[in-house]
Design an enzyme around this catalytic site. Structure first.
Site, PDB file in Angstrom:
ATOM      1  N   MET A   2     -32.111 -26.173 -11.627  1.00 44.69           N
ATOM      2  CA  MET A   2     -31.111 -25.730 -10.668  1.00 44.69           C
ATOM      3  C   MET A   2     -31.056 -26.629  -9.451  1.00 44.69           C
ATOM      4  O   MET A   2     -29.985 -26.894  -8.911  1.00 44.69           O
ATOM      5  CB  MET A   2     -31.374 -24.280 -10.242  1.00 44.69           C
ATOM      6  CG  MET A   2     -30.977 -23.251 -11.266  1.00 44.69           C
ATOM      7  SD  MET A   2     -30.796 -21.592 -10.556  1.00 44.69           S
ATOM      8  CE  MET A   2     -32.469 -21.284  -9.971  1.00 44.69           C
ATOM      9  N   ASP A  58     -39.551 -32.722  -4.055  1.00 46.75           N
ATOM     10  CA  ASP A  58     -40.175 -32.236  -5.281  1.00 46.75           C
ATOM     11  C   ASP A  58     -41.569 -32.840  -5.367  1.00 46.75           C
ATOM     12  O   ASP A  58     -41.843 -33.874  -4.744  1.00 46.75           O
ATOM     13  CB  ASP A  58     -39.361 -32.665  -6.510  1.00 46.75           C
ATOM     14  CG  ASP A  58     -39.527 -31.730  -7.702  1.00 46.75           C
ATOM     15  OD1 ASP A  58     -38.586 -30.974  -8.000  1.00 46.75           O
ATOM     16  OD2 ASP A  58     -40.606 -31.755  -8.320  1.00 46.75           O
ATOM     17  N   VAL A  84     -44.403 -27.842  -1.411  1.00 50.23           N
ATOM     18  CA  VAL A  84     -43.739 -26.864  -0.554  1.00 50.23           C
ATOM     19  C   VAL A  84     -44.685 -25.818   0.018  1.00 50.23           C
ATOM     20  O   VAL A  84     -44.309 -25.061   0.918  1.00 50.23           O
ATOM     21  CB  VAL A  84     -42.580 -26.155  -1.296  1.00 50.23           C
ATOM     22  CG1 VAL A  84     -41.439 -27.119  -1.557  1.00 50.23           C
ATOM     23  CG2 VAL A  84     -43.066 -25.484  -2.580  1.00 50.23           C
ATOM     24  N   ASN A 131     -35.202 -23.816  -2.919  1.00 47.85           N
ATOM     25  CA  ASN A 131     -34.991 -23.657  -4.350  1.00 47.85           C
ATOM     26  C   ASN A 131     -36.282 -23.706  -5.167  1.00 47.85           C
ATOM     27  O   ASN A 131     -36.352 -23.129  -6.245  1.00 47.85           O
ATOM     28  CB  ASN A 131     -34.031 -24.748  -4.843  1.00 47.85           C
ATOM     29  CG  ASN A 131     -33.925 -24.801  -6.339  1.00 47.85           C
ATOM     30  OD1 ASN A 131     -33.254 -23.984  -6.964  1.00 47.85           O
ATOM     31  ND2 ASN A 131     -34.595 -25.780  -6.955  1.00 47.85           N
ATOM     32  N   TYR A 166     -44.259 -12.553 -10.164  1.00 50.90           N
ATOM     33  CA  TYR A 166     -42.923 -13.127  -9.999  1.00 50.90           C
ATOM     34  C   TYR A 166     -42.029 -12.143  -9.248  1.00 50.90           C
ATOM     35  O   TYR A 166     -41.379 -12.508  -8.255  1.00 50.90           O
ATOM     36  CB  TYR A 166     -42.318 -13.458 -11.366  1.00 50.90           C
ATOM     37  CG  TYR A 166     -40.963 -14.127 -11.267  1.00 50.90           C
ATOM     38  CD1 TYR A 166     -40.857 -15.468 -10.908  1.00 50.90           C
ATOM     39  CD2 TYR A 166     -39.790 -13.423 -11.521  1.00 50.90           C
ATOM     40  CE1 TYR A 166     -39.617 -16.088 -10.808  1.00 50.90           C
ATOM     41  CE2 TYR A 166     -38.546 -14.033 -11.428  1.00 50.90           C
ATOM     42  CZ  TYR A 166     -38.478 -15.363 -11.071  1.00 50.90           C
ATOM     43  OH  TYR A 166     -37.248 -15.983 -10.965  1.00 50.90           O
ATOM     44  N   LYS A 187     -40.409 -12.578  -5.411  1.00 48.14           N
ATOM     45  CA  LYS A 187     -38.971 -12.635  -5.239  1.00 48.14           C
ATOM     46  C   LYS A 187     -38.444 -11.482  -4.379  1.00 48.14           C
ATOM     47  O   LYS A 187     -37.472 -11.638  -3.643  1.00 48.14           O
ATOM     48  CB  LYS A 187     -38.272 -12.671  -6.603  1.00 48.14           C
ATOM     49  CG  LYS A 187     -38.533 -13.959  -7.378  1.00 48.14           C
ATOM     50  CD  LYS A 187     -38.080 -15.198  -6.601  1.00 48.14           C
ATOM     51  CE  LYS A 187     -38.190 -16.476  -7.407  1.00 48.14           C
ATOM     52  NZ  LYS A 187     -37.705 -17.658  -6.662  1.00 48.14           N
ATOM     53  N   THR A 212     -32.846 -23.245 -17.575  1.00 51.35           N
ATOM     54  CA  THR A 212     -33.522 -24.348 -16.887  1.00 51.35           C
ATOM     55  C   THR A 212     -34.830 -24.655 -17.606  1.00 51.35           C
ATOM     56  O   THR A 212     -35.376 -23.817 -18.329  1.00 51.35           O
ATOM     57  CB  THR A 212     -33.851 -23.978 -15.432  1.00 51.35           C
ATOM     58  OG1 THR A 212     -34.838 -22.933 -15.422  1.00 51.35           O
ATOM     59  CG2 THR A 212     -32.617 -23.509 -14.674  1.00 51.35           C
ATOM     60  N   THR A 256     -42.695 -18.460 -21.863  1.00 46.31           N
ATOM     61  CA  THR A 256     -41.577 -17.590 -21.522  1.00 46.31           C
ATOM     62  C   THR A 256     -40.369 -17.736 -22.441  1.00 46.31           C
ATOM     63  O   THR A 256     -39.496 -16.861 -22.449  1.00 46.31           O
ATOM     64  CB  THR A 256     -41.100 -17.867 -20.077  1.00 46.31           C
ATOM     65  OG1 THR A 256     -40.735 -19.259 -19.967  1.00 46.31           O
ATOM     66  CG2 THR A 256     -42.181 -17.539 -19.072  1.00 46.31           C
TER      67      THR A 256
END
Length: 244
Positions: free
Chosen positions: A18, A37, A61, A87, A150, A154, A185, A193
């Site tokens: 993304m 990145d 990050v 992101n 997760y 979020k 993605t 997953t």
């Protein structure tokens, strides 16, 4: 089109997926984009492909000093920051009994703490620019339940977005969250997953995974002046999943 003409943008996790889609669209819309990145090879290659309006800075990050370096590097290259797209993120599909403390802290650091650090670090630069827009990429699992770790991280992004929006309104800085559903993605198609994602796609009302570009169009709207009266809100891109 030039909906972002002259705007200076930072996009984290921009080497692929993304983030890459956001970067490509933003460049096409006239923005000057700093891509960050951990993957230096892919990030540099993408920046080179996108041309002189793109610049890559390697970044962890979760590291506060790296954030300060990114802001300073962006200002040196392009000027004060107008837009930040938080992101970068990871996914995990383990049960609570299978999730170690190390697993848990890793996903919280990358998905949640990084967003806090990004917002905190960019405010001073956006104030120099006379305002700005912060777009935090959450998930539908920042609205409804999902996998442990997760989902927690979020939901935190959703809450931080609202808190920051209230505080930053006085500075002319808008803060919104984007909540993708199942997006095709590399991150979600990992070995641990992939099977679950493919099975879940069958339950989506639109009966397909989304393309990254379909999320990018919402992110573009929030980054641009078209959304000048939107702040502290959730923007859902999920093919109807949360409408069920």
């Amino acid at each position: 089109m030039t909906r972002l003409a002259g705007k200076v943008v930072i996009i984290t996790g921009a080497a692929q997926g993304m983030g890459e889609a956001h970067a490509r669209l933003f460049i096409a819309e006239g923005a000057k984009v700093v891509l960050t990145d951990l993957n230096q090879q892919k990030g540099q290659a993408l920046a080179a492909e996108l041309g002189e309006m793109a610049f890559f800075i390697q970044q962890n990050v979760t590291n506060e000093q790296d954030w300060l370096n990114v802001i300073a590097g962006t200002e040196q290259k392009f000027g004060p920051v107008n837009v930040l797209v938080n992101n970068a993120g990871i996914t995990m599909a383990k049960s609570i009994l299978e999730t170690s403390l190390e697993d848990y802290r890793r996903i919280v650091d990358i998905n949640q703490v990084s967003v806090f650090l990004g917002m905190k670090s960019v405010i001073a630069s956006m104030k120099k620019a006379g305002g700005g827009s912060i777009v935090n990429i959450s998930s539908i699992n920042g609205i409804v339940g999902g996998a442990i770790g997760y989902t927690d991280s979020k939901f935190a992004v959703t809450g931080m977005t609202k808190a920051a929006a209230l505080e930053c309104a006085a500075f002319g800085i808008r803060v919104n969250s984007v909540h993708p559903g199942v997006i095709e993605t590399p991150m979600i198609m990992q070995a641990d997953t992939k099977a679950a994602v493919e099975a879940f796609a069958k339950t989506i009302p639109l009966k397909r995974l989304a393309k990254s570009e379909e999320v990018s169009n919402i992110v573009l709207y929030l980054a641009s002046d078209d959304s000048s009266y939107s702040t502290g809100s959730e923007f859902v891109v999920d093919g109807g999943l949360t409408a069920q």
